[in-house]
Scaffold this motif. Structure first.
Motif, PDB file in Angstrom:
ATOM      1  N   PRO A   1       2.203  -9.718   7.052  1.00 41.20           N
ATOM      2  CA  PRO A   1       1.359  -9.699   5.849  1.00 41.20           C
ATOM      3  C   PRO A   1       1.430  -8.393   5.056  1.00 41.20           C
ATOM      4  O   PRO A   1       1.133  -8.384   3.861  1.00 41.20           O
ATOM      5  N   LYS A   2       1.812  -7.298   5.696  1.00 42.18           N
ATOM      6  CA  LYS A   2       1.837  -6.014   4.998  1.00 42.18           C
ATOM      7  C   LYS A   2       3.257  -5.529   4.717  1.00 42.18           C
ATOM      8  O   LYS A   2       3.477  -4.353   4.461  1.00 42.18           O
ATOM      9  N   ASN A   3       4.209  -6.440   4.732  1.00 38.83           N
ATOM     10  CA  ASN A   3       5.595  -6.059   4.462  1.00 38.83           C
ATOM     11  C   ASN A   3       5.729  -5.663   2.990  1.00 38.83           C
ATOM     12  O   ASN A   3       5.607  -6.515   2.103  1.00 38.83           O
ATOM     13  N   PRO A   4       5.971  -4.381   2.692  1.00 36.60           N
ATOM     14  CA  PRO A   4       5.969  -3.938   1.293  1.00 36.60           C
ATOM     15  C   PRO A   4       7.081  -4.564   0.456  1.00 36.60           C
ATOM     16  O   PRO A   4       6.896  -4.836  -0.730  1.00 36.60           O
ATOM     17  N   ILE A   5       8.245  -4.811   1.070  1.00 31.35           N
ATOM     18  CA  ILE A   5       9.349  -5.410   0.315  1.00 31.35           C
ATOM     19  C   ILE A   5       8.973  -6.818  -0.126  1.00 31.35           C
ATOM     20  O   ILE A   5       9.157  -7.205  -1.287  1.00 31.35           O
ATOM     21  N   ALA A   6       8.426  -7.598   0.810  1.00 29.78           N
ATOM     22  CA  ALA A   6       8.030  -8.969   0.482  1.00 29.78           C
ATOM     23  C   ALA A   6       6.922  -8.980  -0.564  1.00 29.78           C
ATOM     24  O   ALA A   6       6.922  -9.807  -1.489  1.00 29.78           O
ATOM     25  N   LEU A   7       5.985  -8.065  -0.428  1.00 27.21           N
ATOM     26  CA  LEU A   7       4.887  -7.999  -1.401  1.00 27.21           C
ATOM     27  C   LEU A   7       5.406  -7.696  -2.804  1.00 27.21           C
ATOM     28  O   LEU A   7       4.976  -8.304  -3.797  1.00 27.21           O
ATOM     29  N   LEU A   8       6.355  -6.771  -2.893  1.00 23.28           N
ATOM     30  CA  LEU A   8       6.871  -6.387  -4.212  1.00 23.28           C
ATOM     31  C   LEU A   8       7.765  -7.472  -4.810  1.00 23.28           C
ATOM     32  O   LEU A   8       7.741  -7.696  -6.026  1.00 23.28           O
ATOM     33  N   LEU A   9       8.521  -8.157  -3.956  1.00 25.40           N
ATOM     34  CA  LEU A   9       9.325  -9.271  -4.462  1.00 25.40           C
ATOM     35  C   LEU A   9       8.417 -10.394  -4.968  1.00 25.40           C
ATOM     36  O   LEU A   9       8.703 -11.027  -5.996  1.00 25.40           O
ATOM     37  N   ARG A  10       7.325 -10.621  -4.248  1.00 28.11           N
ATOM     38  CA  ARG A  10       6.390 -11.659  -4.721  1.00 28.11           C
ATOM     39  C   ARG A  10       5.707 -11.217  -6.000  1.00 28.11           C
ATOM     40  O   ARG A  10       5.452 -12.034  -6.888  1.00 28.11           O
ATOM     41  N   ALA A  11       5.430  -9.917  -6.110  1.00 28.04           N
ATOM     42  CA  ALA A  11       4.837  -9.397  -7.349  1.00 28.04           C
ATOM     43  C   ALA A  11       5.769  -9.647  -8.532  1.00 28.04           C
ATOM     44  O   ALA A  11       5.314 -10.052  -9.619  1.00 28.04           O
ATOM     45  N   GLU A  12       7.073  -9.434  -8.326  1.00 25.54           N
ATOM     46  CA  GLU A  12       8.043  -9.692  -9.396  1.00 25.54           C
ATOM     47  C   GLU A  12       8.048 -11.168  -9.778  1.00 25.54           C
ATOM     48  O   GLU A  12       8.123 -11.517 -10.965  1.00 25.54           O
ATOM     49  N   ALA A  13       7.964 -12.029  -8.759  1.00 27.32           N
ATOM     50  CA  ALA A  13       7.928 -13.478  -9.034  1.00 27.32           C
ATOM     51  C   ALA A  13       6.675 -13.842  -9.823  1.00 27.32           C
ATOM     52  O   ALA A  13       6.719 -14.657 -10.757  1.00 27.32           O
ATOM     53  N   LYS A  14       5.546 -13.251  -9.460  1.00 26.97           N
ATOM     54  CA  LYS A  14       4.298 -13.543 -10.166  1.00 26.97           C
ATOM     55  C   LYS A  14       4.339 -13.000 -11.599  1.00 26.97           C
ATOM     56  O   LYS A  14       3.790 -13.609 -12.524  1.00 26.97           O
ATOM     57  N   LEU A  15       4.974 -11.856 -11.787  1.00 23.89           N
ATOM     58  CA  LEU A  15       5.135 -11.322 -13.139  1.00 23.89           C
ATOM     59  C   LEU A  15       5.960 -12.276 -13.995  1.00 23.89           C
ATOM     60  O   LEU A  15       5.663 -12.477 -15.177  1.00 23.89           O
ATOM     61  N   ARG A  16       6.984 -12.863 -13.384  1.00 20.21           N
ATOM     62  CA  ARG A  16       7.829 -13.810 -14.108  1.00 20.21           C
ATOM     63  C   ARG A  16       6.993 -15.016 -14.539  1.00 20.21           C
ATOM     64  O   ARG A  16       7.225 -15.605 -15.595  1.00 20.21           O
ATOM     65  N   GLU A  17       6.031 -15.399 -13.700  1.00 19.62           N
ATOM     66  CA  GLU A  17       5.151 -16.526 -14.017  1.00 19.62           C
ATOM     67  C   GLU A  17       3.973 -16.108 -14.897  1.00 19.62           C
ATOM     68  O   GLU A  17       3.114 -16.911 -15.216  1.00 19.62           O
TER      69      GLU A  17
ATOM     70  N   ALA B   1      -0.404   0.540  -0.946  1.00 16.39           N
ATOM     71  CA  ALA B   1      -1.346   0.996   0.083  1.00 16.39           C
ATOM     72  C   ALA B   1      -0.603   1.268   1.389  1.00 16.39           C
ATOM     73  O   ALA B   1      -0.960   2.165   2.154  1.00 16.39           O
ATOM     74  N   VAL B   2       0.475   0.488   1.631  1.00 13.94           N
ATOM     75  CA  VAL B   2       1.296   0.684   2.829  1.00 13.94           C
ATOM     76  C   VAL B   2       2.298   1.814   2.616  1.00 13.94           C
ATOM     77  O   VAL B   2       2.497   2.665   3.480  1.00 13.94           O
ATOM     78  N   GLN B   3       2.937   1.829   1.432  1.00 14.23           N
ATOM     79  CA  GLN B   3       3.935   2.857   1.098  1.00 14.23           C
ATOM     80  C   GLN B   3       3.589   3.454  -0.266  1.00 14.23           C
ATOM     81  O   GLN B   3       4.109   3.003  -1.296  1.00 14.23           O
ATOM     82  N   PRO B   4       2.716   4.463  -0.291  1.00 11.90           N
ATOM     83  CA  PRO B   4       2.234   5.004  -1.580  1.00 11.90           C
ATOM     84  C   PRO B   4       3.340   5.504  -2.504  1.00 11.90           C
ATOM     85  O   PRO B   4       3.186   5.467  -3.722  1.00 11.90           O
ATOM     86  N   GLY B   5       4.447   5.952  -1.975  1.00  8.97           N
ATOM     87  CA  GLY B   5       5.500   6.503  -2.830  1.00  8.97           C
ATOM     88  C   GLY B   5       6.629   5.537  -3.124  1.00  8.97           C
ATOM     89  O   GLY B   5       7.679   5.939  -3.633  1.00  8.97           O
ATOM     90  N   ASN B   6       6.438   4.256  -2.828  1.00  5.93           N
ATOM     91  CA  ASN B   6       7.503   3.280  -3.027  1.00  5.93           C
ATOM     92  C   ASN B   6       7.898   3.204  -4.503  1.00  5.93           C
ATOM     93  O   ASN B   6       7.085   2.859  -5.365  1.00  5.93           O
ATOM     94  N   VAL B   7       9.155   3.525  -4.796  1.00  5.08           N
ATOM     95  CA  VAL B   7       9.620   3.604  -6.186  1.00  5.08           C
ATOM     96  C   VAL B   7       9.516   2.265  -6.891  1.00  5.08           C
ATOM     97  O   VAL B   7       9.055   2.179  -8.030  1.00  5.08           O
ATOM     98  N   ARG B   8       9.919   1.218  -6.187  1.00  7.46           N
ATOM     99  CA  ARG B   8       9.848  -0.121  -6.794  1.00  7.46           C
ATOM    100  C   ARG B   8       8.404  -0.487  -7.121  1.00  7.46           C
ATOM    101  O   ARG B   8       8.123  -1.098  -8.153  1.00  7.46           O
ATOM    102  N   GLY B   9       7.492  -0.102  -6.232  1.00  3.54           N
ATOM    103  CA  GLY B   9       6.079  -0.393  -6.451  1.00  3.54           C
ATOM    104  C   GLY B   9       5.526   0.345  -7.653  1.00  3.54           C
ATOM    105  O   GLY B   9       4.782  -0.221  -8.466  1.00  3.54           O
TER     106      GLY B   9
END
Length: 559
Positions: free
Chosen positions: A288-304, A319-327
């Motif tokens: 549930p806290k996988n940052p890559i999956a969360l960000l990919l889903r965020a991109e999908a939701k942005l597309r929608e 919250a899991v990776q505060p410095g994540n560039v993609r985030g």
């Protein structure tokens, strides 16, 4: 138990050949060493035993007893080395401690194989310890070779030694020979298949690599690393269906977040967005806290255009990776969509400052400045890019737009013309579209240049003929379906004095604008009125610079 020790020692002594004590002054020490070894419980005890054996050899033993003592000393030294290696594997130790322990272990192991060259485990440990940073590669190869030579009947360990030596060698052909031999000796050695697959990839043999990886998966369907490597290699070969089949089998054998993520990426690239989103949901059900999956889903939701869901996923990932560039990048895009341009700018500044040479961040920062009505800052951002890469057409386009906003039409025209002449092929880091200018980008650039050439109030800059050429191409590229581009075509005709054509295209622009509920419909209608009155359109476009300070979130006082 202590009372049994003398009896056991006595039994052990019966294994030693009969000897003449006069010829073996060290025999007493050897006898004491054998008894002490039975009771040994620690490294310290073993050291005492080793000292007794060394003393026995130094005092003198006949050939047979000396050979026995050396084998005993070799075994003890191996135990000592193995104990140190176990300590290295167990605890948290820093680099200095690791080097010290390795040095100690190697001393014991070298003494072990010196006294008993048949100790295969000693040779293998010497080889492995020398593969660590700072190790002696040549010595590692020698030790692995010694192990191979002495492992004729142990196929599994011999195969392991071949793989170890292959990894150490620099010669690709010799590496391949060792890995082939490892699999010949032990066809079940999965490490050998994995190493040979990697070697084949390095030698530009992706088909061979896929073959090895598939064999590996047949032997161990749960090997996630092999499944990922096989599917990625198949994708490089444009064998998308085969890649998806490999992932399907791997997921069936053992579903993991990594496999679902890879398949989601694959499906997204194939425009299978619903299936990709389904895989992301499954990945997040596992982690549930996988940052890559969360960000990919965020991109999908942005597309929608589900901004709220995208925002929630981005916040969770950061919250899991505060410095994540993609985030941080996605957070800035969300802020821009919500017209919170100051927040978008703050995030993009973080990225641009962290990677000053990355033109993507600088270009996006400039775009946000332009959206926030800070054209002079946009000009500065674009200029910084162009100082590094004069051929960067996106930066030219951005700066041209910003120059229009501050009524510097001559500079805008210069940048637009330069951008059109650029055959854009910058690298992926330097441009949003690294291969070439897309139809959409070109039509937009043509439109903006045609518009300023048709409508600028500065008489010496207008050029109706050139504007008409540009606007005609822009309209064709967009199949005459963009109201604002048809508006530009009308303005170009008006500038050449052909008001009949200007009215025709302006009318179509208004008609399309109504159908599409265009946000500039009111201006389109005013332009049409001007042409009907026989007047060309003039537009300065100068905007008032936004002078409000850009506050970071921590600077804002919540009242």
């Amino acid at each position: 138990m202590r009372l049994l020790a003398p009896l056991v020692a006595a039994l052990a002594l019966t294994a030693v050949p009969s000897i003449s004590y006069a010829q073996n002054e060290g025999l007493a020490d050897l006898d004491e060493a054998m008894v002490a070894k039975i009771d040994a419980q620690s490294i310290g005890d073993l050291e005492k035993v080793a000292a007794l054996v060394e003393s026995a050899i130094a005092k003198g033993l006949d050939e047979e007893n000396k050979a026995f003592a050396q084998k005993m000393l070799g075994g003890i030294s191996l135990q000592q080395g193995q104990a140190i290696v176990a300590r290295m594997m167990r605890g948290r130790i820093d680099a200095n401690q690791l080097d010290e322990l390795r040095s100690e272990a190697l001393q014991d192991l070298e003494r072990a194989v010196e006294n008993d060259p048949t100790l295969v485990d000693g040779h293998l440990l010497i080889a492995r310890l020398n593969t660590l940073p700072g190790g002696d590669t040549e010595r590692a190869i020698q030790a692995a070779t010694a192990a191979i030579e002495k492992l004729g009947d142990d196929a599994e360990k011999q195969s392991e030694a071949y793989v170890l030596r292959a990894v150490l060698r620099e010669d690709k052909e010799k590496q391949r020979e060792d890995l082939d031999k490892a699999l010949e000796v032990d066809p079940a050695n999965t490490e050998a298949y994995q190493a040979r697959a990697l070697l084949r990839l390095q030698n530009d043999d992706p088909e061979g690599a896929v073959s090895d990886l598939k064999t590996l998966l047949e032997k161990d369907p749960t090997n996630t690393a092999a499944a990922v490597a096989a599917s990625e290699t198949l994708l490089q070969l444009d064998r998308t269906e085969d890649a998806e089949a490999v992932l399907e089998e791997a997921i069936t054998a053992q579903p993991t977040a990594a496999l679902y993520l890879l398949r989601a990426e694959m499906r997204r690239a194939a425009d299978k967005h619903e299936q990709a989103l389904s895989d992301l949901e499954r990945a997040l059900a596992i982690e549930p806290k996988n940052p890559i999956a969360l960000l990919l889903r965020a991109e999908a939701k942005l597309r929608e255009e589900d901004i709220a869901a995208a925002k929630a996923d981005v916040d969770a990932a950061l919250a899991v990776q505060p410095g994540n560039v993609r985030g941080i990048y996605l957070r800035s895009l969300i802020a821009a969509q919500e017209e919170r341009y100051a927040d978008a700018i703050n995030d993009m500044q973080l990225l641009a400052q962290s990677q000053p040479e990355n033109s993507i961040w600088s270009l996006q920062l400039g775009n946000f400045y332009q959206l926030d009505q800070r054209p002079r800052k946009a000009i500065d951002a674009a200029t910084a890019i162009l100082d590094r890469r004069p051929s960067h057409w996106q930066a030219r386009r951005l700066r041209g737009d910003a120059y229009l906003s501050v009524n510097e039409h001559a500079k805008a025209i210069e940048d637009y013309e330069a951008a059109l002449k650029t055959k854009a092929t910058p690298d992926a880091e330097a441009a949003l579209d690294p291969d070439a200018m897309s139809k959409t980008a070109r039509s937009g650039l043509l439109n903006n240049l045609a518009w300023v050439l048709s409508t600028t109030p500065k008489d010496d800059l207008r050029n109706g003929k050139r504007a008409l050429e540009l606007a005609t191409e822009a309209a064709e590229l967009t199949e005459h379906q963009e109201p604002h581009i048809l508006s530009t075509l009308a303005a170009a005709y008006a500038e050449t004095g052909d008001f009949e054509k200007a009215i025709e295209w302006s009318s179509k622009a208004v008609e399309l604008g109504k159908e599409q509920k265009h946000d500039q419909l009111e201006q389109l209608e005013k332009e049409l009125e001007s042409y009907r009155a026989g007047k060309p359109w003039r537009e300065a476009q100068e905007i008032e610079e936004n002078e409000l300070p850009l506050l970071a979130p921590e600077d804002i006082i919540d009242t």
